[in-house]
Structures are given as C-alpha cells and as structure tokens.
Design a protein around this motif. Structure first.
Motif, short mmCIF file in Angstrom:
data_model
loop_
_atom_site.label_atom_id
_atom_site.label_comp_id
_atom_site.label_asym_id
_atom_site.label_seq_id
_atom_site.Cartn_x
_atom_site.Cartn_y
_atom_site.Cartn_z
N ALA A 99 0.87 -1.17 0.00
CA ALA A 99 0.00 0.00 0.00
C ALA A 99 0.91 1.22 0.00
N ALA A 100 0.67 2.16 -0.90
CA ALA A 100 1.62 3.27 -1.02
C ALA A 100 0.94 4.53 -1.55
N PRO A 101 0.29 5.30 -0.67
CA PRO A 101 -0.19 6.62 -1.09
C PRO A 101 0.99 7.57 -1.25
N SER A 102 0.73 8.77 -1.71
CA SER A 102 1.82 9.73 -1.88
C SER A 102 2.47 10.05 -0.55
N ALA A 103 3.78 10.26 -0.57
CA ALA A 103 4.58 10.44 0.65
C ALA A 103 4.59 11.90 1.07
N ASN A 104 3.45 12.33 1.61
CA ASN A 104 3.30 13.71 2.09
C ASN A 104 2.20 13.73 3.15
N SER A 105 2.16 14.78 3.94
CA SER A 105 1.07 14.93 4.90
C SER A 105 -0.25 14.99 4.15
N SER A 106 -1.28 14.38 4.71
CA SER A 106 -2.56 14.24 4.02
C SER A 106 -3.11 15.60 3.58
N GLY A 107 -3.53 15.65 2.32
CA GLY A 107 -4.12 16.86 1.78
C GLY A 107 -3.12 17.85 1.23
N ARG A 108 -1.84 17.65 1.50
CA ARG A 108 -0.81 18.59 1.07
C ARG A 108 -0.23 18.20 -0.29
N ILE A 109 0.72 19.01 -0.76
CA ILE A 109 1.30 18.80 -2.09
C ILE A 109 2.11 17.50 -2.11
N SER A 110 1.90 16.70 -3.15
CA SER A 110 2.64 15.45 -3.29
C SER A 110 4.12 15.73 -3.54
N ALA A 111 4.97 14.83 -3.04
CA ALA A 111 6.42 15.00 -3.14
C ALA A 111 6.95 14.34 -4.40
N THR A 112 7.81 15.05 -5.13
CA THR A 112 8.43 14.51 -6.34
C THR A 112 9.93 14.36 -6.20
N THR A 113 10.47 14.65 -5.01
CA THR A 113 11.89 14.42 -4.71
C THR A 113 12.02 13.84 -3.31
N ALA A 114 13.13 13.15 -3.06
CA ALA A 114 13.38 12.60 -1.73
C ALA A 114 13.51 13.71 -0.70
N GLN A 115 14.07 14.84 -1.11
CA GLN A 115 14.27 15.95 -0.19
C GLN A 115 12.92 16.54 0.26
N ALA A 116 11.95 16.59 -0.66
CA ALA A 116 10.62 17.08 -0.30
C ALA A 116 9.95 16.14 0.69
N VAL A 117 10.13 14.83 0.50
CA VAL A 117 9.59 13.86 1.46
C VAL A 117 10.20 14.07 2.83
N ALA A 118 11.52 14.18 2.88
CA ALA A 118 12.21 14.32 4.16
C ALA A 118 11.79 15.60 4.88
N ALA A 119 11.59 16.69 4.13
CA ALA A 119 11.20 17.95 4.73
C ALA A 119 9.82 17.87 5.37
N ASP A 120 8.96 17.05 4.81
CA ASP A 120 7.58 16.93 5.30
C ASP A 120 7.45 15.82 6.35
N LEU A 121 7.90 14.61 6.02
CA LEU A 121 7.66 13.44 6.86
C LEU A 121 8.89 12.92 7.58
N GLY A 122 10.03 13.60 7.41
CA GLY A 122 11.29 13.08 7.92
C GLY A 122 11.30 12.75 9.40
N ALA A 123 10.53 13.47 10.20
CA ALA A 123 10.51 13.22 11.64
C ALA A 123 9.59 12.06 12.01
N ARG A 124 8.81 11.55 11.03
CA ARG A 124 7.81 10.52 11.33
C ARG A 124 8.14 9.16 10.72
N ILE A 125 9.14 9.10 9.86
CA ILE A 125 9.48 7.83 9.22
C ILE A 125 10.99 7.60 9.33
N LYS A 126 11.44 6.38 9.02
CA LYS A 126 12.84 6.02 9.22
C LYS A 126 13.68 6.06 7.95
N LEU A 127 13.06 5.89 6.77
CA LEU A 127 13.84 5.76 5.55
C LEU A 127 13.14 6.42 4.37
N VAL A 128 13.92 7.20 3.62
CA VAL A 128 13.49 7.72 2.32
C VAL A 128 14.47 7.17 1.28
#
Length: 324
Positions: free
Chosen positions: A135-164
C-alpha cells in the motif's frame, strides 16, 4: 530524522523495515509513495498515522506482476486489456476484491473493491523481493502537495518515518490515472499521469466522467494537494503580494510585480508542466506569499489532470467531504 539512501543502496534496509511492519518512502514514476505491507495491519496503520490521513480514504495496493494482481482482484475483460496495455505504469484500476486475498481492510477503507497499480523501477523490484503487495499513497502529509523528490519527502515526513529511498526527481510528476470498469464502459475516477485520450484509444470508447458516489478511490476528496498558501485559479491579473504560477508565453497582467514567479512550461508543453507542478507549487509556497495565482492551463491531454489537482488545491480547506 529519516535516513536517505540512494536506490542502489536501499533495498535490504527497505525490506527489513517493511518485514518489521514499518513504512518506507520510495520513488515511483509518478510521485514518491509512503509504502507499507498491504497485508500487515500494523504497517498500513503506520501509513495513516504518518500522513495524518482520514481512515475513510482508501489506498492503492501496488503489485509486482499480473499473477500477484489476479490473486488480489477479479479482472473483467476491459480491465485486463488496460492492465496489459499500461502496466507497469501510471494507471490504477479499481476492481472487485478476490475473496480471501489477504489485503488488510484498512487498505480498502471497508469497500468491496480495491485500487491496484503496477509501478516501474525500484517500487516494482521491492514488491517482487518482498513477495507481497505494498500500500503506497503519496509520501506527504494528508491533503498537502505530493512530493516529487526525496528531499521534499524528508522535509515533510522526515521526523515521522525512518527511511526515504532517493531515486531522483520523479519523471511523471502527477499521481496515476484511476479508472473503473462498469459493465461495458469505463469511468474516469481521477485524471492523472496517463491522458484520458490514451486510454480511450485502447478501449475504443469515451471514458465516462462524473457520477461517482462517495470516495471510491484515492485522490477524490474535494480539498487535496494543497499548499499552505491559498490558490487562485485562471488568473488574468496578479495582485500585490501574490506569487504567480505561470504557463506558456502569455503573462497575466501585473506579473512583473509578483512576490515570486515560476513557469510550468514556457513552451506550453503539458507533459513538462505536469512534471513541474508539485515542486513548483512547493517552491512558491515557501516564498511566503499568502496566495498563489495560477494562469489558465488548457484542459486537453494531461491538462485535465493538472487542472484537477489545481482545483482541489484551491478548494476550501475545511471541506472534508468527498468530491463528486
């Protein structure tokens, strides 16, 4: 903070986390996804927790091959034809679930259907190695802009997940197109990375539009893909202090005074515009402008999907009802 590993170094670490019921942010051809084992309730729950996603909003299950897909869902002839034409790729099919398929009920939000997609690249290899759908929805906070780079993912979810897993910028830049066969017809539930015309050419008929009741698939909430700034569409003028998201060669009046300016595609190329959409919206959001004005974008081809994302980004933020 999440560890960031390149695709060539990340496979074993990603597998270990997924097997342990954790989540991993991975690149796909569309946008980055927040992946968890679709058969593991703990892993799926962690997806919802990390994103802050409403539990009534279903997830897409990603598969490695047709054998895995047919163990999960029941394929009618039209859906099978589309799968063979577009998989692996940015097309999601909504199908009846096969009884006893092992998919955790959180993935489908209690529906008797399931959304399936077969990704290219690292995602497909990871699923094949795991031996179970993700199961893999877009890697961003719900309702927010979808991430198209690893850096965007880390900036948004980096404190909540272990690996990008860093696979570079995603080539398509929009989420998958979602369709559902209904008897002898096919309904478009969400425009996306494959233009409607491409699908219509394969099935030999026009896609049905509208008429969906409730949330049948991801990306159908009225407010979605939203930056922190307000979004104003079809802008012919730019007000003082607004950022401008431009398209093509003709400018909105007052554009030189915009607080920030980016052009999705100077040449008017809709594929280029789609690939730039989310990253440019994020950049303009970071400018500090309270409103992002968006110039008109044609509705043909991938323009339909671009306008869909923009209209949901511009929708009232307190609206949590599904789009109709």
């Amino acid at each position: 903070m999440a560890e960031i590993l390149a695709v060539g170094e990340a496979m074993e670490r990603a597998l270990a986390l997924l097997r342990g019921g954790d989540v991993v942010a991975i690149p796909t051809e569309t946008v980055y996804g927040l992946a968890g084992d679709a058969t593991n309730g703990v892993g799926v729950a962690r997806i919802f927790e990390a994103k802050g996603r409403p539990r009534f909003n279903p997830l897409i299950a990603h598969v490695a091959d047709m054998g895995m897909a047919e163990r999960i869902a029941l394929f009618d002839p039209l859906s099978k034809k589309l799968a063979l034409a577009f998989w692996p790729g940015p097309l999601t099919l909504v199908l009846p679930q096969r009884p006893g398929n092992g998919i955790h009920p959180l993935v489908t939000a209690g529906l008797d259907t399931i959304a399936l997609r077969m990704p290219r690249g690292f995602g497909g290899e990871l699923i094949a190695r795991l031996g179970r759908p993700l199961a893999a929805p877009s890697a961003n906070s719900s309702g927010r802009i979808s991430a198209t780079t690893a850096q965007a993912v880390a900036a948004d979810l980096g404190a909540r997940i272990k690996l990008v897993v860093d696979g570079g910028a995603t080539p398509v830049g929009l989420e998958s197109t979602i369709v559902k066969a209904e008897g002898s017809a096919v309904r478009l539930l969400r425009p996306g990375g494959i233009a409607a015309g491409e699908i219509e050419a394969v099935i030999g008929m026009k896609l049905l539009r509208g008429g969906a009741v409730g949330v049948e698939a991801p990306g159908m909430l009225a407010s979605h893909y939203a930056p922190g700034a307000a979004v104003r569409l079809n802008a012919g003028t730019v007000a003082e202090g607004e950022a401008l998201l431009a398209f093509g060669s003709l400018r909105a009046e007052g554009w030189r005074h915009a607080a920030a300016f980016l052009n999705l595609s100077v040449s008017g190329d809709l594929r280029e515009a789609a690939s730039n959409l989310f990253s440019y919206m994020q950049d303009l959001d970071r400018s500090g402008a309270q409103t992002i004005a968006v110039e008109p974008i044609p509705l043909d081809g991938l323009g339909e999907a671009i306008n869909d994302r923009l209209s949901r980004a511009a929708a009232p933020r307190d609206n949590t009802q599904p789009a109709t």
